[in-house]
Write a protein that holds these residues in place. Structure first.
Motif, short mmCIF file in Angstrom:
data_model
loop_
_atom_site.label_atom_id
_atom_site.label_comp_id
_atom_site.label_asym_id
_atom_site.label_seq_id
_atom_site.Cartn_x
_atom_site.Cartn_y
_atom_site.Cartn_z
N ARG A 127 24.82 -75.20 45.28
CA ARG A 127 24.34 -76.47 44.72
C ARG A 127 23.16 -76.96 45.54
O ARG A 127 23.14 -76.79 46.77
N GLY A 143 32.46 -79.80 46.91
CA GLY A 143 31.45 -79.95 45.87
C GLY A 143 30.05 -79.52 46.28
O GLY A 143 29.29 -79.02 45.46
N TRP A 151 33.56 -72.57 51.82
CA TRP A 151 33.77 -73.13 50.47
C TRP A 151 34.96 -72.44 49.79
O TRP A 151 35.82 -73.09 49.19
N ARG A 155 38.49 -74.08 48.36
CA ARG A 155 38.95 -73.93 46.96
C ARG A 155 40.37 -73.37 46.94
O ARG A 155 41.22 -73.81 46.17
N ARG A 326 35.75 -87.94 43.70
CA ARG A 326 35.57 -87.15 42.48
C ARG A 326 36.61 -87.45 41.43
O ARG A 326 36.35 -87.40 40.23
N THR A 330 35.72 -90.16 36.98
CA THR A 330 35.69 -89.28 35.80
C THR A 330 36.84 -89.61 34.85
O THR A 330 36.63 -89.76 33.64
N ARG A 398 23.19 -76.63 39.85
CA ARG A 398 23.38 -75.40 40.63
C ARG A 398 22.03 -75.02 41.24
O ARG A 398 20.98 -75.48 40.77
N PRO A 460 33.31 -79.24 29.28
CA PRO A 460 33.01 -80.49 30.00
C PRO A 460 33.37 -80.43 31.48
O PRO A 460 32.98 -81.32 32.24
N PHE A 461 34.11 -79.39 31.90
CA PHE A 461 34.46 -79.26 33.31
C PHE A 461 33.61 -78.19 33.98
O PHE A 461 33.91 -77.73 35.08
N GLY A 462 32.55 -77.75 33.31
CA GLY A 462 31.71 -76.70 33.87
C GLY A 462 32.34 -75.34 33.65
O GLY A 462 33.28 -75.18 32.85
N SER A 463 31.83 -74.36 34.36
CA SER A 463 32.28 -72.99 34.14
C SER A 463 31.91 -72.14 35.35
O SER A 463 31.06 -72.53 36.15
N ARG A 466 32.06 -72.39 40.25
CA ARG A 466 32.13 -73.77 40.72
C ARG A 466 32.69 -74.70 39.65
O ARG A 466 32.46 -75.92 39.68
N CYS A 468 35.12 -77.17 37.69
CA CYS A 468 35.89 -78.27 38.28
C CYS A 468 37.30 -77.80 38.65
O CYS A 468 38.07 -77.39 37.79
N PRO A 469 37.68 -77.91 39.93
CA PRO A 469 39.04 -77.50 40.31
C PRO A 469 40.09 -78.51 39.87
O PRO A 469 41.27 -78.19 39.79
#
Ligand code: HEM
Length: 525
Positions: A127, A143, A151, A155, A326, A330, A398, A460-463, A466, A468-469
Motif C-alpha cells: 500500500r 493495513g 504483515w 494476518r 477499522r 465501516t 495498492r 466491497p471488501f476488496g480482493s 490484502r 479485508c480480514p
C-alpha cells in the motif's frame, strides 16, 4: 583607493536590449512547450516523467488534468468516485486509466477484469503509505504494513484469534446484547426528540462491539462521558486525519511546510493513543500477574504470543489501535445506508420483516443462529453494498512493488493502483437497471455469488492478498443488528426530514446528511 570597474559594464544599446528580450521570450516559449508536452502526455505530468519507460504506443490512456496539479481537485471534493467514473466513461478507459496527482502516478481500473488482475497480483500487494498513516504508526499495523513477513504474521494471528468463525460465533451474544442496547437508545431518542438520528447510536454500538472483542471493554450507552468520550474523540480525529487529502503526499517538496497541519495533529494524536492503549495493555498485564485470570480478548492474545511472533509494546499499540479504527465506522456507515433504504422502500421493509417473523415467530428475539435463514435480509445488505459501498474506491489503494503489466500495459514500480468499485457496481452492462434498489436481484441465480472477493462484479471488501480480514465479522454484525432493528421497529420518514441519499466520501463513503427518521415499535402501528 577607489577602483575603476567601468570596464565590467558594457553599455546597453537598443540592439542589445531587444536581443535580451527576444532571448527571454524564447526561453519562456521553450519552457512553456516543455511543460505543455509533459502535461499533454496521457495521464499527465507524473506519467510524462516516466515516459521513457512507457513507449507512447502502449501508454495507458488518461486525462492530463491541470498543469502540475493533475487531478488534484478530483480528490479534494467528496465525490471522487463519481468524478473518476465519468472521466473513465467519457475517455472510454474503464479497463485502465492513468492520471497524475502532482508527482504521483495513478492507475484506476473500473472494470471487473482489470480489477481482478490487479488485486490478485502479488505485484500490487503493498500500500502507498500516506504521511498521516505513517505518522499514526499504521505502517506497523496490518493495513499499511509493507508486504512481507511482519504483515503475514499479523494476518495469521488475527485470522486465528480475531476473525475465525469460532471467534466470531463466540462474540455472538455480546453482539446481540449491544443490538438490544441500540434498540433501547432508539426508543429513548424517539421519546425525547420525536425522531431518531441513527448515526450516533450505530457508532456507539459499533465502537462498543470492537472494543469488546479487542480490549474486552464495553461502555455504557447512557453514560457518555469519561473514557468513552476519550476513545470516541481519538477515533474521530484519526478518521479525519487519514481522510484528509494531504498536499505533501503528492508534492514532496512541500512536506517540510506541513501546510495543512496534518503532521502536527498526527503527532499529538499518537501521544494520546500511546497513553490510552498503553494503559489498557498495562492493566491486562497487571491483571494477569495478580490474578492469573486471562480474559480472551485480543490484547491477551497478543500478550500470549510465543517468542518468534512477540510484538514490541509500540507495535502492539499500532495493531490494536488499527482494529478499533477499522472496525467501527465501516459497520456503522453501512447500517445507516441500509436503514435509509428501508425508510425509502416500505414494501422491501415489510417483506424483510415478514421473513424475520416466519423464522422467529412473534415473540422470540432474533439471534445469530437465525441468520442463515434470513436470505432476503442478506440480499438487502448486498444491494446496499452495491449501491452505497463504504469503500467506493476500496478505501486504501495498492502500490506496485515492482515493474509489472496489467493487460498489455506496462506499470512502473511505485505506481499507485486503485479500483473504482463504485463504477463497476453502477455499470448498467453488469447490473441491469443499476440505479434501482432491487435486493431481489441477489435472490436470482445469476447474481447469487460470493461478495467476499472472488467475483469483482461486487467486491466491497476488496480482493486478493490484502482483502479485508474483518469481512466475515463485519457482515455477521451488520446482518444481526439489521435483523434486530427491523424486528423491533417499523422505519418511517420523520415529519421534518426527507431521506437524502447524497454521498460524502471521506475515509469511507458516508451519508452527507445523516439519516433522521421515525420508528414505531412493531405491533403498535
Ligand atoms: C462493512 C464492513 C467493512 C467493509 C466494507 C470493509 C472494507 C474493506 C476494504 C475495501 C479493504 C481494502 C481491501 C483491499 O485492499 O483489497 C479493507 C481492509 C481492511 N479491513 Fe475492512 N471492511 C469492513 C470491516 C472491517 C472490520 C470489522 C475490521 C476489523 C475489526 C476490518 C479490518 C480491516 C483491515 C485490518 C484491513 C487491511 C488489510 C490489509 O491491508 O492486509 N474491516 N476493508
Amino acid at each position: 583607493m577607489s577602483q575603476d570597474f567601468s570596464f565590467f559594464f558594457i553599455p546597453l544599446t537598443d540592439h542589445h536590449s531587444s536581443y535580451i528580450l527576444s532571448f527571454k521570450l524564447m526561453l519562456c516559449l521553450v519552457l512553456f512547450l516543455v511543460v505543455f508536452s509533459f502535461w499533454l502526455y496521457p495521464g499527465g505530468l507524473a506519467w510524462a516523467i516516466y515516459k521513457h519507460q512507457t513507449k507512447p504506443k502502449s501508454a495507458i490512456p488518461g486525462p492530463s488534468g491541470f498543469p502540475l496539479l493533475g487531478l488534484f481537485f478530483a480528490f479534494n471534493g467528496c465525490l471522487t468516485h463519481r468524478v473518476l467514473e465519468s472521466l473513465s466513461k467519457s475517455l472510454k478507459t474503464s479497463y485502465l486509466m492513468a492520471f497524475s496527482v502532482g508527482f504521483t502516478r495513478f492507475i484506476i481500473a473500473s472494470n471487473p477484469e482489470s480489477a481482478k488482475e490487479m488485486l490478485s497480483s502479488s505485484a500490487f500487494a503493498d500500500r502507498p503509505v500516506k504521511e498521516s498513516a505513517y505518522e499514526l504508526l499504521f505502517h506497523r499495523a496490518m493495513g499499511f504494513a509493507p508486504y512481507g513477513e511482519y504483515w503475514r504474521s499479523l494476518r495469521r494471528i488475527s485470522a486465528t484469534h480475531l476473525f475465525s468463525p469460532k471467534r466470531i460465533a463466540c462474540f455472538g451474544e455480546s453482539r446481540q446484547h449491544i443490538g438490544t442496547k441500540m434498540v433501547q437508545e432508539i426508543v429513548f431518542s424517539m421519546q425525547k426528540e420525536g425522531f431518531v438520528e441513527v448515526k450516533k447510536i450505530l457508532h456507539v454500538g459499533s465502537l462498543n462491539n470492537v472494543m469488546m472483542s479487542v480490549f474486552g471493554k464495553c461502555y455504557d450507552f447512557c453514560n457518555k462521558n469519561g473514557e468513552y468520550v476519550e476513545v470516541e474523540g481519538l477515533v474521530s480525529e484519526g478518521y479525519e486525519l487519514l481522510g484528509i487529502f494531504n498536499w505533501s503526499d503528492h508534492f514532496p517538496f512541500l512536506g517540510w511546510l506541513d501546510l495543512q497541519g496534518v503532521r502536527k495533529r498526527c503527532r499529538e494524536l499518537v501521544d494520546k493513543v500511546n497513553v490510552f492503549v498503553g494503559k489498557i495493555i498495562e492493566d491486562h498485564r497487571l491483571n494477569r500477574a495478580k490474578n492469573g485470570v486471562f480474559s480472551d480478548d485480543f490484547v491477551d492474545v497478543l500478550l500470549d504470543l510465543g517468542k518468534e511472533n512477540r510484538l514490541s509494546d509500540s507495535d502492539m499499540i499500532a495493531v490494536l489501535w488499527e482494529m478499533i479504527f477499522r472496525g467501527t465506522d465501516t459497520v456503522a456507515i453501512l447500517l445507516e445506508w441500509i436503514l435509509a433504504r428501508m425508510v425509502l422502500h416500505p414494501e422491501i421493509q415489510a417483506k424483510a420483516q415478514a421473513e424475520i417473523d416466519s423464522v422467529t415467530g412473534i415473540n422470540r428475539a432474533v439471534c445469530d443462529a437465525d441468520l442463515p435463514n434470513l436470505p432476503y435480509l442478506l440480499a438487502i445488505i448486498k444491494e446496499t453494498l452495491r449501491m452505497h459501498p463504504p469503500g467506493p474506491l476500496l478505501s486504501w489503494a495498492r502500490l506496485a512493488i515492482h515493474d509489472t503489466h496489467v493487460g498489455p500495459h506496462f506499470i512502473p514500480a511505485g505506481t499507485t493502483a486503485m479500483v473504482n468499485m463504485w463504477a463497476i457496481t453502477h455499470d448498467d452492462k453488469i447490473w441491469p437497471k443499476a440505479e434501482e434498489f432491487k435486493p431481489e436481484r441477489f435472490m436470482e441465480e445469476e447474481h447469487d455469488f460470493s461478495i467476499m472477493g472472488s467475483d469483482l462484479r461486487l467486491a466491497p471488501f476488496g480482493s486478493g492478498r490484502r482483502v479485508c480480514p474483518g469481512k466475515s465479522l463485519g457482515l455477521a454484525t451488520v446482518h444481526l443488528w439489521f435483523a434486530q432493528l427491523l424486528q423491533k421497529f417499523q422505519w418511517l420518514p420523520s415529519d421534518n426530514n426527507v431521506v437524502d441519499l447524497s454521498e460524502c466520501l471521506k475515509l469511507s463513503m458516508e451519508m452527507k446528511h445523516p439519516l433522521a427518521c421515525k420508528v414505531i415499535p412493531r405491533g403498535e402501528s
